[in-house]
Design a protein around this motif. Structure first.
Motif, PDB file in Angstrom:
ATOM      1  N   GLU A  71       5.394  69.826 -29.942  1.00 43.70           N
ATOM      2  CA  GLU A  71       6.541  68.931 -29.820  1.00 43.70           C
ATOM      3  C   GLU A  71       6.790  68.287 -31.180  1.00 43.70           C
ATOM      4  O   GLU A  71       5.848  67.890 -31.855  1.00 43.70           O
ATOM      5  N   ALA A  72       8.063  68.203 -31.571  1.00 40.71           N
ATOM      6  CA  ALA A  72       8.398  67.593 -32.848  1.00 40.71           C
ATOM      7  C   ALA A  72       9.786  66.982 -32.748  1.00 40.71           C
ATOM      8  O   ALA A  72      10.616  67.411 -31.942  1.00 40.71           O
ATOM      9  N   ASN A  73      10.036  65.970 -33.541  1.00 42.47           N
ATOM     10  CA  ASN A  73      11.364  65.371 -33.623  1.00 42.47           C
ATOM     11  C   ASN A  73      12.159  66.075 -34.704  1.00 42.47           C
ATOM     12  O   ASN A  73      11.613  66.470 -35.732  1.00 42.47           O
ATOM     13  N   ARG A  74      13.426  66.221 -34.479  1.00 41.40           N
ATOM     14  CA  ARG A  74      14.313  66.846 -35.457  1.00 41.40           C
ATOM     15  C   ARG A  74      15.465  65.891 -35.723  1.00 41.40           C
ATOM     16  O   ARG A  74      16.062  65.350 -34.808  1.00 41.40           O
ATOM     17  N   THR A  75      15.779  65.725 -36.979  1.00 40.36           N
ATOM     18  CA  THR A  75      16.912  64.903 -37.371  1.00 40.36           C
ATOM     19  C   THR A  75      18.035  65.818 -37.825  1.00 40.36           C
ATOM     20  O   THR A  75      17.808  66.727 -38.620  1.00 40.36           O
ATOM     21  N   VAL A  76      19.229  65.588 -37.296  1.00 44.95           N
ATOM     22  CA  VAL A  76      20.386  66.400 -37.674  1.00 44.95           C
ATOM     23  C   VAL A  76      21.490  65.486 -38.186  1.00 44.95           C
ATOM     24  O   VAL A  76      21.550  64.308 -37.855  1.00 44.95           O
ATOM     25  N   PHE A  77      22.355  66.044 -38.995  1.00 44.63           N
ATOM     26  CA  PHE A  77      23.480  65.312 -39.547  1.00 44.63           C
ATOM     27  C   PHE A  77      24.675  65.488 -38.619  1.00 44.63           C
ATOM     28  O   PHE A  77      25.064  66.612 -38.306  1.00 44.63           O
ATOM     29  N   ASP A  78      25.271  64.399 -38.174  1.00 44.65           N
ATOM     30  CA  ASP A  78      26.431  64.441 -37.287  1.00 44.65           C
ATOM     31  C   ASP A  78      27.698  64.432 -38.133  1.00 44.65           C
ATOM     32  O   ASP A  78      28.249  63.384 -38.477  1.00 44.65           O
ATOM     33  N   LYS A  79      28.147  65.623 -38.483  1.00 43.85           N
ATOM     34  CA  LYS A  79      29.305  65.786 -39.360  1.00 43.85           C
ATOM     35  C   LYS A  79      30.548  65.123 -38.775  1.00 43.85           C
ATOM     36  O   LYS A  79      31.293  64.437 -39.472  1.00 43.85           O
ATOM     37  N   ASP A  80      30.799  65.321 -37.483  1.00 48.31           N
ATOM     38  CA  ASP A  80      32.007  64.769 -36.863  1.00 48.31           C
ATOM     39  C   ASP A  80      32.023  63.241 -36.903  1.00 48.31           C
ATOM     40  O   ASP A  80      33.056  62.634 -37.178  1.00 48.31           O
ATOM     41  N   ALA A  81      30.866  62.625 -36.651  1.00 46.52           N
ATOM     42  CA  ALA A  81      30.786  61.167 -36.701  1.00 46.52           C
ATOM     43  C   ALA A  81      30.993  60.667 -38.136  1.00 46.52           C
ATOM     44  O   ALA A  81      31.658  59.646 -38.354  1.00 46.52           O
TER      45      ALA A  81
END
Length: 108
Positions: A71-81
């Motif tokens: 299990e791991a956390n992933r951070t993503v960039f919210d382009k639309d926001a």
């Protein structure tokens, strides 16, 4: 260096000729096999994930291989926001466009 260039040119032109034979059908068959194998592997992985996330074993061993559920956390960039808050120009200022080349294979 000249011999190397000639070898590359000869090999490249031979490859072009070979592509006119059954290479495309071989490529298509290989990609179909890869898809089937990937689907099988994904189904097994999904089973391991479902079992482990429901409290089952996080490590499963076979005779030759071991699978470990992680299990791991992933951070993503919210382009639309980002665009909504700062505008498309701000987003465009930090984006880069590059040429991408690919081969798409479809059945006839």
């Amino acid at each position: 260096m000249f011999n190397l260039e000639l070898h590359f040119i000869h090999r490249h032109s031979k490859m072009k000729n070979d592509l006119n034979t059954n290479s495309i059908d071989t490529l298509g068959a290989l990609l179909a096999q890869i898809k089937d194998l990937t689907d099988q592997a994904d189904a097994i992985k999904d089973g391991i994930k479902e079992s482990a996330s429901a409290g089952g074993a996080k490590v499963v061993e076979g005779a030759l291989f071991k699978a470990t559920y992680v299990e791991a956390n992933r951070t993503v960039f919210d382009k639309d926001a980002f665009i909504k808050e700062f505008g498309a120009d701000a987003y465009a200022k930090y984006t880069k466009t590059t040429a991408v080349f690919s081969v798409k294979v479809t059945s006839r």
